[in-house]
Each structure stands twice: as C-alpha cells, then as structure tokens.
Design a protein around this motif. Structure first.
Motif, PDB file in Angstrom:
ATOM      1  N   ILE A 361       0.813  -0.971   0.065  1.00  0.00           N
ATOM      2  CA  ILE A 361       0.037  -0.071  -0.141  1.00  0.00           C
ATOM      3  C   ILE A 361       1.031   1.293  -0.142  1.00  0.00           C
ATOM      4  CG2 ILE A 361      -1.505   1.424   1.554  1.00  0.00           C
ATOM      5  CD1 ILE A 361      -3.112  -1.236   2.071  1.00  0.00           C
ATOM      6  N   PRO A 362       1.965   1.262   0.936  1.00  0.00           N
ATOM      7  CA  PRO A 362       2.603   2.744   0.836  1.00  0.00           C
ATOM      8  C   PRO A 362       3.279   2.910  -0.392  1.00  0.00           C
ATOM      9  CG  PRO A 362       3.085   1.376   2.986  1.00  0.00           C
ATOM     10  CD  PRO A 362       2.300   0.673   1.935  1.00  0.00           C
ATOM     11  N   GLY A 363       3.936   1.746  -1.040  1.00  0.00           N
ATOM     12  CA  GLY A 363       4.663   1.995  -2.269  1.00  0.00           C
ATOM     13  C   GLY A 363       3.583   2.509  -3.488  1.00  0.00           C
ATOM     14  N   ILE A 364       2.415   1.920  -3.509  1.00  0.00           N
ATOM     15  CA  ILE A 364       1.466   2.032  -4.413  1.00  0.00           C
ATOM     16  C   ILE A 364       0.789   3.499  -4.592  1.00  0.00           C
ATOM     17  CG2 ILE A 364      -0.738   1.336  -5.364  1.00  0.00           C
ATOM     18  CD1 ILE A 364      -0.224  -1.533  -4.483  1.00  0.00           C
ATOM     19  N   VAL A 365       0.666   3.892  -3.024  1.00  0.00           N
ATOM     20  CA  VAL A 365       0.321   5.249  -3.136  1.00  0.00           C
ATOM     21  C   VAL A 365       1.003   6.402  -3.458  1.00  0.00           C
ATOM     22  CG1 VAL A 365      -0.998   7.008  -1.385  1.00  0.00           C
ATOM     23  CG2 VAL A 365      -1.754   4.586  -1.361  1.00  0.00           C
ATOM     24  N   MET A 421      -4.936  11.670  -0.755  1.00  0.00           N
ATOM     25  CA  MET A 421      -4.480  10.348  -1.045  1.00  0.00           C
ATOM     26  C   MET A 421      -3.325   9.748  -0.097  1.00  0.00           C
ATOM     27  SD  MET A 421      -3.427  10.108  -5.186  1.00  0.00           S
ATOM     28  CE  MET A 421      -2.961  11.506  -5.591  1.00  0.00           C
ATOM     29  N   GLY A 422      -2.634  10.645   0.515  1.00  0.00           N
ATOM     30  CA  GLY A 422      -1.480  10.175   1.464  1.00  0.00           C
ATOM     31  C   GLY A 422      -2.533   9.954   2.592  1.00  0.00           C
ATOM     32  N   ARG A 423      -3.479  10.702   3.151  1.00  0.00           N
ATOM     33  CA  ARG A 423      -4.296  10.254   4.264  1.00  0.00           C
ATOM     34  C   ARG A 423      -4.962   9.099   4.171  1.00  0.00           C
ATOM     35  NH1 ARG A 423      -1.788  12.267   8.336  1.00  0.00           N
ATOM     36  NH2 ARG A 423      -3.858  11.683   9.278  1.00  0.00           N
ATOM     37  N   LEU A 428      -6.017   3.234   5.559  1.00  0.00           N
ATOM     38  CA  LEU A 428      -6.357   2.055   5.055  1.00  0.00           C
ATOM     39  C   LEU A 428      -5.368   1.175   5.626  1.00  0.00           C
ATOM     40  CD1 LEU A 428      -7.829   0.082   3.283  1.00  0.00           C
ATOM     41  CD2 LEU A 428      -6.084   0.566   1.483  1.00  0.00           C
ATOM     42  N   GLU A 429      -4.156   1.523   5.947  1.00  0.00           N
ATOM     43  CA  GLU A 429      -3.038   0.836   6.800  1.00  0.00           C
ATOM     44  C   GLU A 429      -3.665   0.429   8.199  1.00  0.00           C
ATOM     45  OE1 GLU A 429       1.114   1.900   6.263  1.00  0.00           O
ATOM     46  OE2 GLU A 429       0.754   3.271   4.431  1.00  0.00           O
ATOM     47  N   LYS A 430      -3.989   1.579   8.783  1.00  0.00           N
ATOM     48  CA  LYS A 430      -4.536   1.275  10.111  1.00  0.00           C
ATOM     49  C   LYS A 430      -5.645   0.406  10.159  1.00  0.00           C
ATOM     50  CE  LYS A 430      -2.632   5.857  11.728  1.00  0.00           C
ATOM     51  NZ  LYS A 430      -3.185   7.289  12.256  1.00  0.00           N
ATOM     52  N   LYS A 431      -6.633   0.468   9.381  1.00  0.00           N
ATOM     53  CA  LYS A 431      -7.790  -0.353   9.083  1.00  0.00           C
ATOM     54  C   LYS A 431      -7.312  -1.677   9.143  1.00  0.00           C
ATOM     55  CE  LYS A 431     -12.239  -0.836   7.012  1.00  0.00           C
ATOM     56  NZ  LYS A 431     -12.055  -2.353   6.807  1.00  0.00           N
ATOM     57  N   LEU A 432      -6.401  -1.981   8.224  1.00  0.00           N
ATOM     58  CA  LEU A 432      -6.115  -3.447   7.868  1.00  0.00           C
ATOM     59  C   LEU A 432      -5.278  -3.995   8.980  1.00  0.00           C
ATOM     60  CD1 LEU A 432      -4.957  -3.126   4.124  1.00  0.00           C
ATOM     61  CD2 LEU A 432      -7.220  -3.965   4.972  1.00  0.00           C
ATOM     62  N   GLN A 433      -4.386  -3.083   9.745  1.00  0.00           N
ATOM     63  CA  GLN A 433      -3.655  -3.451  10.902  1.00  0.00           C
ATOM     64  C   GLN A 433      -4.810  -4.042  12.174  1.00  0.00           C
ATOM     65  OE1 GLN A 433      -0.880  -0.399  11.980  1.00  0.00           O
ATOM     66  NE2 GLN A 433       0.089  -1.101  10.587  1.00  0.00           N
ATOM     67  N   ARG A 434      -5.850  -3.164  12.154  1.00  0.00           N
ATOM     68  CA  ARG A 434      -6.985  -3.468  13.112  1.00  0.00           C
ATOM     69  C   ARG A 434      -7.593  -4.709  12.866  1.00  0.00           C
ATOM     70  NH1 ARG A 434      -8.049   1.992  13.001  1.00  0.00           N
ATOM     71  NH2 ARG A 434      -9.924   1.711  11.645  1.00  0.00           N
ATOM     72  N   ASP A 435      -8.065  -5.017  11.307  1.00  0.00           N
ATOM     73  CA  ASP A 435      -8.741  -6.099  11.182  1.00  0.00           C
ATOM     74  C   ASP A 435      -7.888  -7.430  11.345  1.00  0.00           C
ATOM     75  OD1 ASP A 435     -10.732  -4.602  10.507  1.00  0.00           O
ATOM     76  OD2 ASP A 435     -10.261  -4.236   8.093  1.00  0.00           O
ATOM     77  N   HIS A 436      -6.444  -7.322  11.126  1.00  0.00           N
ATOM     78  CA  HIS A 436      -5.661  -8.562  11.418  1.00  0.00           C
ATOM     79  C   HIS A 436      -5.500  -8.971  12.459  1.00  0.00           C
ATOM     80  CE1 HIS A 436      -2.355 -10.939  10.453  1.00  0.00           C
ATOM     81  NE2 HIS A 436      -1.545 -10.484  11.269  1.00  0.00           N
ATOM     82  N   ARG A 437      -5.461  -8.049  13.430  1.00  0.00           N
ATOM     83  CA  ARG A 437      -5.391  -8.392  15.068  1.00  0.00           C
ATOM     84  C   ARG A 437      -6.785  -8.845  15.437  1.00  0.00           C
ATOM     85  NH1 ARG A 437      -2.397  -3.440  15.706  1.00  0.00           N
ATOM     86  NH2 ARG A 437      -4.232  -2.401  16.146  1.00  0.00           N
TER      87      ARG A 437
END
Length: 437
Positions: A361-365, A421-423, A428-437
């Motif tokens: 995600i970071p590299g794509i954005v 786009m950066g925000r 999205l990164e934080k949301k996916l981290q929460r979903d993963h936990r």
C-alpha cells in the motif's frame, strides 16, 4: 517492651499517602520541548536555527499574504490600489489574478455554459469511488462504480450516449467469454476474455453505436479534447492513469513471476524498457512518433495517447511495487494455498494478492502521488495543464509580470489532491492492521 525489641518491629502504615503532582519538567509542553527540541547541545542549536528560519520566512511572506489584493483586473491596477492604500513599495500579493482567472486555471478552455458537467462528473467519481474505498458501504453500490467511468466520459466529452454503452458491452463480451470458456479450458478462457473484447471494440463497437444513434439520437453537445485544460486536464489524465495502471501493474507483476518463459520475459522486457526511459520521452513519443505507426489519415486523440503512455509508465512501477509485496510473503502462504486444492487464480485472488497488496500500500500510493504530479509534464507537448495556463496568463497584457500568486494557487490544488491520497493510505493501513489483529 525493651528498646531493642521496639526497634525490630517493622512500621506498617494504615493510611494511603496522598498523591503528589509530577515535576513540571516531566509533564505537558515542558516535557515535550525538553525531549524533542532541547534534549542536547546539538538539538538546542538546531532548534534555534530553525526558529530563526521560520521567523525570517513568516516575517517576509506573512505581510505579502495579509496585504493581498483580491479585487483587481490587472497587475497595474493591483499596484495602484497598493500605492493608494498601503504606500508604494509595500509587500502585497496580487490575488486579483486568481479571482479573475481561476475558472481558466480549473477548467481550461471548457465552455462556460457547460461547467456543470465537470462538477457533476466529479460527484459521480466520488460516488463511484466510495464503495471501493470504504467497505462499510453496501456492496450493491459497486454496480454504480462499474458504470461511473462511462457516465463521466459522457458528461465530460458528450456526444452520443450510445458510444459509451457500446464500449461497456465489450466488457460484457469478456465476462461472457470467461464464464463460457474457462470451465472447459482456463488458459483459453483467459485469452478469449482479452482478445474478443479487443476485436469487438475495433470492429463492432463503432458501427453498432452509429447505427443505434441514427435510429435513436440521444446525447449531449460534444466538446473536443483540445478544449480541456487546467486542473481538469491534470485530473482526467491522473485519475485515468491511476485506475488503469493498477490492474495492469498487478498483471505485469504476476507475469514477471510466471513459470512460462515467454510471458515472463515479455513482462521483464516491458517493465525494464518503460522504467529505463524518462516519462517526458514517452510523452514526446505519444505526441510525435505514434502517428507514424498508424494508418494514414488516422486521427488519434492526443489526450488519449497521453493517457495510454502515462498508464503504461505507471503500470511498470506498480508492477515492481507489487512484486516486492509478493516476494515479502513467506513461502508457506503459497504452500498453504496449494494444500487447500486451489488453482493458480483462486490462490492469487483469495490468499496471495490480498496480503501482497496490503504490504504494498505505501509504495502503490507513493507511485500514484508521483504520477498525479507528473501530469504537469504534458505542458511540453502542447497541452494546457495548470502550469501551461499559468504561462499563458502571465504572457497576457493585463497580468504580465505576475508570478508567485499563480504558482501558489496551483500548488495548493495539487497539495489537496496528493495530501488526500496520502491520508487515505494511512487510514487504510491502520484499518487493515486492526482487522488483522
């Protein structure tokens, strides 16, 4: 009790000690300043230098912004107002050029009576993008997402409504090919899903749209691409390049890791050639050289050529970013997919790609933000992006000599788009981290 025995009995407190406030240096602003700005001699020196630089910038730029003049029809009128109200030589920005020419900077040469069409297209874009960005929305809205590109094309360019519909049918042809042929032969179905829509678009879509339009003419007034300009032009090229390059980049990343030598080396050659040449060279290729490879008399829209080149350029970078995400996955993920009995495409869709894209995600954005800013390079091939229009405005008699005000306005517009786009990337990164936990 003897004195010796009394001294050996431990003291037991029966009441709580009252809490004491922490030292002032360990709380609040004082603690933050001490730890971040004044934690050592070097940090103290750097902090003082930075404060001096900030003061110098604010003391010079602040009055220029605060004294800005908004109601003026020319640079000379701005100076007359400044001299009459603030005194000659006072630092004051001439923002009258923004009030006078902001529509040109945003819409280019788009007809004024049709300004509503880009506005509605922008609303359609956000409405179509929302179900993709936010999973909490109903999934049925994805049907509108699939239709939104054709609605936006119809709104922006106009013409017959049957053209976009005929193009959309090509994707239906590809979907039907996958559903009918893939159960028999997966590779043949994939090839048919690519080849049949291309043949349909080249051979059938145009005549079909023309035939239906001759019977039932419905549409909007056609606006040619040469009338597009300003931030509208940059947005169209940037958004189209972003949305088209992502799936193409994912396919190139998968092709580069393929076990089939022909597919692998074709992908490697494409990626390395595209990445090894600057974007400006590819834009000149799209502008000047591409017509030499087309049949005589062919009129291939310049904006479409630029979108194709920008898409291919961005896809090569996206492919490498996604390939990095694929390489970061443990081998056990691939083995787990095989143990479940999934075929290649099922394992990629359900197990491998979701994890690889999450890592990427970071590299794509970052690639998307760079692509959006690189749309300003189209000024070198004759398209009037915001920088090109700024040059044209500065060359006019009324605003000859204006400089920073135009670039400040353009920079703010690009900052809003790129910052958004950066925000969203961070969200999205934080949301996916929460979903993963």
């Amino acid at each position: 009790m003897s004195d010796t025995h009394a001294q050996t009995v431990p003291y037991v407190r029966k009441t709580m000690v009252e809490q004491s406030p922490p030292p002032a240096s360990e709380i609040g602003v004082v603690k933050w300043l001490r730890e971040n700005l004044f934690s050592g001699p070097l940090n103290i020196i750097l902090t003082l230098i930075s404060l001096w630089v900030v003061y110098w910038v604010v003391s010079h730029v602040g009055p220029w912004l605060i004294n800005g003049i908004w109601d003026a029809d020319s640079l000379s009128e701005c100076r007359e107002i400044r001299n009459a109200t603030m005194g000659e030589g006072t630092s004051a920005a001439c923002f009258g050029v923004i009030g006078e020419r902001w529509q040109q900077l945003v819409y280019g040469f788009y007809p004024k009576e049709a300004y509503w069409r880009p506005v509605v297209a922008l609303l359609v874009f956000f409405a179509g993008l929302a179900p993709v960005l936010f999973a909490s929305l109903p999934r049925k809205l994805l049907y509108f997402t699939m239709a939104s590109p054709f609605l936006m094309f119809m709104l922006l360019w106009g013409g017959s409504i049957w053209g976009p519909i005929a193009v959309a049918l090509g994707f239906g042809v590809g979907y039907a090919a996958i559903k009918l042929i893939s159960p028999i032969n997966g590779l043949l179905g994939t090839v048919a899903a690519i080849v049949l829509p291309i043949l349909y678009w080249f051979l059938i879509a145009g005549p079909l749209a023309g035939a239906v339009n001759s019977v039932l003419p419905i549409g909007l007034e056609y606006i040619p691409s040469k009338d597009f300009g300003g931030f509208l032009l940059s947005s169209i090229i940037g958004v189209a390049g972003i949305f088209l390059s992502l799936p193409l980049g994912i396919l190139l990343a998968l092709a580069r890791q393929s076990d089939l030598p022909i597919i692998k080396w074709c992908a490697v050659t494409f990626i390395e050639v595209i990445r090894g040449v600057p974007l400006i060279v590819w834009l000149f290729t799209a502008s000047l050289l591409l017509n030499y490879f087309l049949p005589p008399g062919t009129n291939f829209d310049l904006m479409l050529r630029v979108i194709i080149m920008v898409t291919l350029f961005s896809a090569a970078y996206i492919a490498e970013v996604v390939r990095g995400g694929l390489a970061a996955l443990p081998k056990g993920q691939y083995e787990g997919a095989d143990s479940l009995g999934l075929n290649y495409w099922q394992s990629m869709q359900l197990i491998i790609l979701p994890q690889a894209l999450k890592i990427s995600i970071p590299g794509i954005v970052n690639t998307f933000i760079g692509l959006f800013k690189d749309t300003t390079l189209v000024v070198f091939i004759g398209l009037f992006d915001p920088l090109g229009l700024a040059g044209a405005i500065r060359a006019s008699t009324e605003w000859n000599g204006i400089y920073w005000e135009l670039f400040l306005f353009i920079g703010i517009m690009f900052f809003i788009a790129c910052f958004s786009m950066g925000r969203y990337s961070l969200y999205l990164e934080k949301k996916l981290q929460r979903d993963h936990r």
